[in-house]
Scaffold this active site. Structure first.
Site, PDB file in Angstrom:
ATOM      1  CG  ASP A 186      -0.346  -0.535   2.481  1.00 26.12           C
ATOM      2  OD1 ASP A 186       0.895  -0.526   2.591  1.00 26.12           O
ATOM      3  OD2 ASP A 186      -1.097  -0.952   3.374  1.00 26.12           O
ATOM      4  CG  ASN A 239      -8.854  -1.424  11.982  1.00 32.50           C
ATOM      5  OD1 ASN A 239      -7.979  -2.142  11.470  1.00 32.50           O
ATOM      6  ND2 ASN A 239      -9.291  -0.322  11.389  1.00 32.50           N
ATOM      7  CG  HIS A 265      -5.838  -2.306   8.782  1.00 36.17           C
ATOM      8  ND1 HIS A 265      -5.917  -0.968   9.122  1.00 36.17           N
ATOM      9  CD2 HIS A 265      -4.519  -2.619   8.930  1.00 36.17           C
ATOM     10  CE1 HIS A 265      -4.722  -0.525   9.440  1.00 36.17           C
ATOM     11  NE2 HIS A 265      -3.847  -1.504   9.329  1.00 36.17           N
ATOM     12  CD  GLU A 322      -8.683   0.983   7.813  1.00 37.98           C
ATOM     13  OE1 GLU A 322      -8.559  -0.001   8.558  1.00 37.98           O
ATOM     14  OE2 GLU A 322      -8.199   2.102   8.089  1.00 37.98           O
TER      15      GLU A 322
END
Ligand code: F6R
Length: 240
Positions: free
Chosen positions: A68, A135, A137, A142
């Protein structure tokens, strides 16, 4: 299928991760590596550089694809993932620049996503290195991201921006969007290694392994992958 390796701390986590990477590179000097940024793989990258410099392990025929990149930061920004990767890994190895692939932001974002998918088309990733967000990801996929995604643009969750604020002067300097390899692409890697340390990863690691497979926890998709090595330190693995 998960192979879980619980270790004491970050250093030991990095040692174990290095053993896995080294085995893949030794077995096939022309291997394709999927790479992550963030704090989790830095110790691994230091070990790869040390091994290259001291033992001569060559990366001349290795090809890499990063997961990314932030949108809106020039490559030259110290916190762009382009800068991060060159600072923490590529400057210490002998990977030819043309073998290095990192998603790029641009005016035509759709075209940039397609370009990245096209650059990967003729390759199979032999080993994908992953960290995990608090979280759940993976990459910047996400919670809520569909499992069949290719490279796409994401809006970063507030929790992710908070987690990454430590690298920037203030929270409002943290980009709001990113370009990321999709979950479907990540799942096509032959082998995956996921490294996590620290108590703030414990819930995500537990949910990835023992929770339901749900887009609410993107990493839970890895339950369907045949070969995932999970290396966790005592704190990240404390709920296992
Ligand atoms: C980075 C990436 C992210 C990170 C995750 C954990 O390329 O794709 O999924 O792996 O946010 O970040 P750290 O390691 O900084 O805790």
């Amino acid at each position: 299928m998960f192979k879980i390796i619980k270790v004491k701390d970050y250093e030991e986590m990095s040692d174990k991760a290095f053993d896995v990477v080294k085995e893949v590179v030794d077995a096939n000097p022309k291997c394709v590596l999927g790479l992550a940024t963030g704090s989790s793989p830095v110790g691994l990258y230091q070990r790869m550089i040390k091994d290259h410099q001291e033992n001569g392990t060559s990366y001349a025929d290795v090809t890499t694809f990063n997961l990314d990149e932030y949108c809106g930061l020039p490559k030259s920004h110290p916190e762009s993932y382009y800068s991060f990767m060159h600072r923490n890994l590529f400057s210490g190895l002998n990977i030819p620049e043309e073998n290095i692939h990192i998603p790029e932001d641009g005016e035509d974002k759709e075209a940039k996503c397609k370009e990245y998918d096209a650059s990967m088309e003729s390759y199979t990733v032999d080993l994908q290195v992953l960290g995990i967000g608090s979280n759940g990801h993976i990459g910047f996929n996400e919670p809520g991201t569909a499992f069949d995604t290719k490279t796409h643009i994401v809006t970063l969750k507030e929790s992710t921006r908070q987690d990454n604020a430590r690298f920037f002067d203030s929270i409002d300097k943290v980009p709001t969007h990113a370009i990321t390899m999709g979950i479907d692409t990540i799942m096509h890697a032959k082998k995956i290694i996921i490294v996590a340390s620290g108590a703030n990863k414990a819930d995500a690691i537990y949910a990835m392994i023992h929770g339901p497979k749900t887009t609410d926890v993107p990493a839970s998709v890895l339950q369907d992958h045949p070969d995932v090595v999970v290396v966790v330190d005592a704190e990240a693995g404390k709920l296992l």
